[in-house]
Design an enzyme around this catalytic site. Sequence first.
Site, PDB file in Angstrom:
ATOM      1  N   TYR A 109       0.932  -1.044   0.027  1.00 20.78           N
ATOM      2  CA  TYR A 109      -0.062  -0.051  -0.059  1.00 20.78           C
ATOM      3  C   TYR A 109       0.730   1.230   0.008  1.00 20.78           C
ATOM      4  CZ  TYR A 109      -2.809   3.866   1.649  1.00 20.78           C
ATOM      5  OH  TYR A 109      -3.493   4.975   1.694  1.00 20.78           O
ATOM      6  N   GLU A 197      -3.694   7.438  -3.896  1.00 18.99           N
ATOM      7  CA  GLU A 197      -3.611   6.161  -3.123  1.00 18.99           C
ATOM      8  C   GLU A 197      -3.658   5.085  -4.099  1.00 18.99           C
ATOM      9  OE1 GLU A 197      -6.097   4.970   0.885  1.00 18.99           O
ATOM     10  OE2 GLU A 197      -7.260   4.633  -0.907  1.00 18.99           O
TER      11      GLU A 197
END
Lengths: 389, 294
Positions: A109, A197
């Site tokens: 991530y 993101e």
Amino acid sequence: MNIHEFQAKELMRKFGITTLNGGVTTTVNGAVEVAKKLGGKVWVVKAQIHAGGRGKAGGVKLAKSLDEVLEHAKNILGKTLITHQTGPEGKEVKTLLIEEGCGIEHEYYVGLVMDRSKGKITFMASAEGGVEIEKVAAATPEKIIKVSIDPAVGYSPYVGRKLAFGIGLKGDLVKKAEKFFENLYKLYIACDCTIAEINPLVTTTDGNVLALDAKLNFDDNALFKHPEIEAYRDSNEESKLEMEAHEFGLSYIALDGNIGCLVNGAGLAMATMDIIKLHGGTPANFLDVGGGATKEAVEKAFSIILTDPKVKAILVNIFGGIMKCDVIADGIIAAAKSLGVKVPLVVRLEGTNVALGKKMLKDSGYEIIAANDLGDAAKKVVEAAKSKI
Amino acid sequence: MGILIGRDTKLITIGFTGKQGTFHSLQSRDYGTNFVGGVTPGKGGTVHEGFPVFNTVREAMNKTDANAAMIFVPPPFAADSILECIAEEMPLIVCITEGIPIADMIRVRPILQKSKSRLIGPNCPGLITPGESKIGIMPGHIHMPGKVGVVSRSGTLTYEAVYQLTQREIGQSSCVGIGGDPLAGTDFIDVLKLFEADPQTEAVVMIGEIGGSAETDAARWIQKNMTKPVVSFIAGATAPKGKRMGHAGAIISGGEDTAEAKFAVLEKCGITIARSPAEIGQKMEEVLKARSKH
């Protein structure tokens, strides 16, 4: 402002960020065409809606043949996906992204946001990718590495190294990831993002680092600088009423209750919704007419509220500062005249020119329930809405 | 008395000759603020509504001895005006402008922190010390001088709270709107520190919103450092997640930033909670009564 994954990836490629090859389509046959053009043996069919959690909702499917591409496209196109970010009504899929497959080694991530308490843009990275990062942050915060960027200095390669080593990358992958992070930061700054993101960021079996998914969010206040991003706006994804309201300088958000609200100021508008709930009612919307609303804007606000068939009563709560009560009264009367407000209307006015505003409403001959204060207004509108059901 | 502004405040307005700048400058003057002139680049040397106009902040400060500036400049240029005020060491800068890009404020913040200036806002209603001085867009007549400090992220909701206090004849020492943007020049804790040190202030109303951690940070600070009672309301208990509720800063993004979570932290830190926005005045009345018994 939000954009689609395929738009985000297009933008990212311009900044040298590696993504998979893919193509977009709005038809089932188009999906097969795109897959043929991409070549290979494995494809991923991805629903393009402005919400996360698409995979879990059945909006992302792996296809191992062109027949499977066809089948998945048929199933996903036109389907209403309900995810934790769409709300209970879900979102209809109108566009598909078909991407080539890849051999995934590991999912990570990485995200960029502004840390409000520090006032700095901050990287967050984790070796636990592909899952809801909020859950990782809550359960195991130590698994998230954070690096803040000093706005006077900007990005420096150590930032990327700290992140790359921090999530456990080794060898060549460190360099590739470092470059990835640098380019992501460049994009974030150049495009006035509020969120960038990548979840998941993956390392592949052939030794690459790439963005498997992408979510970009932009600062509405900076959109005037970016016509190229404004052009990405998908009217299918935005509420028509919210956009109409926006054109009149109104801030409107539809909710699922039955009491329409018309308020000046964002804080007071939220507080008005809250007090309706405390009195046992449910607000149908958030609506802030802003500080400098005209008679026309107030009239428009009414027409937007009345578009919602669930609305059983309306509460107008105005505390005039810049906004003068007589202007509001003028708008209410104009709306009553032109739209014929058929639900009970509770009005609470206070502040600048309040006496004049109250007199205008009284003299108008329309049936308007006057309220003395905020508590009284909430009580009266909740009662009025209940009597209508 | 009160905090930040008072009888010795000398105000100039940046963007004075615009419609909003003119209107609110004159309103502030009518309230009793010592308004001394304005800045509009290119219009220096002219007179507007009887007040001198200057090209630069420096010139205005030299000629008028201004010690406070109110900014009414459109969003794309507002950060530049703030930076000009900081460069000239303007002691108090109040930025009313709504809609400044976040990136601009990220750039301003470290420069502000190292400077001699204090910035209130942006995207705020300004501040007032009732009976003495008003810098901002709030209706002056709802205020009355007294001993309760008010600090808030919102505009009209602050008027609502002030109105409830005044209705109960509870006057205010100063009322400060810190603004609804994600990055504010002055936060709750900065203002609470000033209220704690101000001899006129006996209690404080703090009005917050969903989004960010400014209220919970303030609550923890209050628990450790504040001797004066605080009454608080948080707007947005009914706000859905992920939707920006008008203010750029009022968006629930996860964690401790919902109204419910904030209320819980505030309560734990010994702050008196008004669950309903209609109860702010009443709660303060109760707090003051309990305090006078001791």
